[in-house]
Design an enzyme around this catalytic site. Structure first.
Site, PDB file in Angstrom:
ATOM      1  N   CYS A  30       0.804  -1.158   0.005  1.00 16.53           N
ATOM      2  CA  CYS A  30      -0.138   0.160   0.092  1.00 16.53           C
ATOM      3  C   CYS A  30       0.978   1.233  -0.170  1.00 16.53           C
ATOM      4  CB  CYS A  30      -0.761  -0.120   1.334  1.00 16.53           C
ATOM      5  SG  CYS A  30      -1.946   1.475   1.560  1.00 16.53           S
ATOM      6  N   CYS A  33      -0.107   4.184   2.814  1.00 17.99           N
ATOM      7  CA  CYS A  33       0.450   2.768   4.067  1.00 17.99           C
ATOM      8  C   CYS A  33       1.815   3.380   3.904  1.00 17.99           C
ATOM      9  CB  CYS A  33       0.363   1.886   3.780  1.00 17.99           C
ATOM     10  SG  CYS A  33      -1.302   0.603   3.715  1.00 17.99           S
TER      11      CYS A  33
END
Length: 124
Positions: A30, A33
């Site tokens: 991600c 993230c």
């Protein structure tokens, strides 16, 4: 303070043993993230009195499912074993610090009372 890796084995104890826990639900693939990770890490140094924990949603699918994590990163704040915040999205440093300040200022007795009232209304 470094961040703590949460798993299904240490999750409950971590929440039980600490009054204030910030949890970052994330995954290695991600992009947002990865962008949020240094902000979260910086916060763990600045706010050493708060447990900063990470849940790898790929490795800990049960926890992600249990907390209905549908989008990552998701930041969750738990005070006194009560989830007081859970929202997806990577926050800039200033927004995270503001959120922590607001969470610190909450009257948890009042929060618990409101939760009890809402659950009482739901059962009525």
């Amino acid at each position: 303070m470094a961040t703590v890796e949460l798993t299904k084995d240490n999750f409950a104890d971590t929440l039980k043993d600490n009054d204030f826990v910030l949890i970052d639900f994330w995954a290695d693939w991600c992009g947002p993230c990865r962008q949020f990770a240094p902000v979260f890490e910086q916060s763990s140094v600045k706010n050493a009195d708060i447990v900063h924990a990470k849940v790898d949603t790929e490795a800990q699918r049960e926890l992600a499912f249990e907390f209905k994590i549908q989008s990552i990163p998701t930041l969750m704040i738990v005070r006194d074993q009560t989830v007081i915040y859970s929202e997806p999205g990577a926050l800039p440093s200033e927004a995270l610090e503001s959120l922590i300040t607001q969470a610190r200022e909450l009257d948890m007795e009042e929060v618990r009372q409101k939760i009890a009232e809402q659950s009482g209304e739901a059962g009525a």
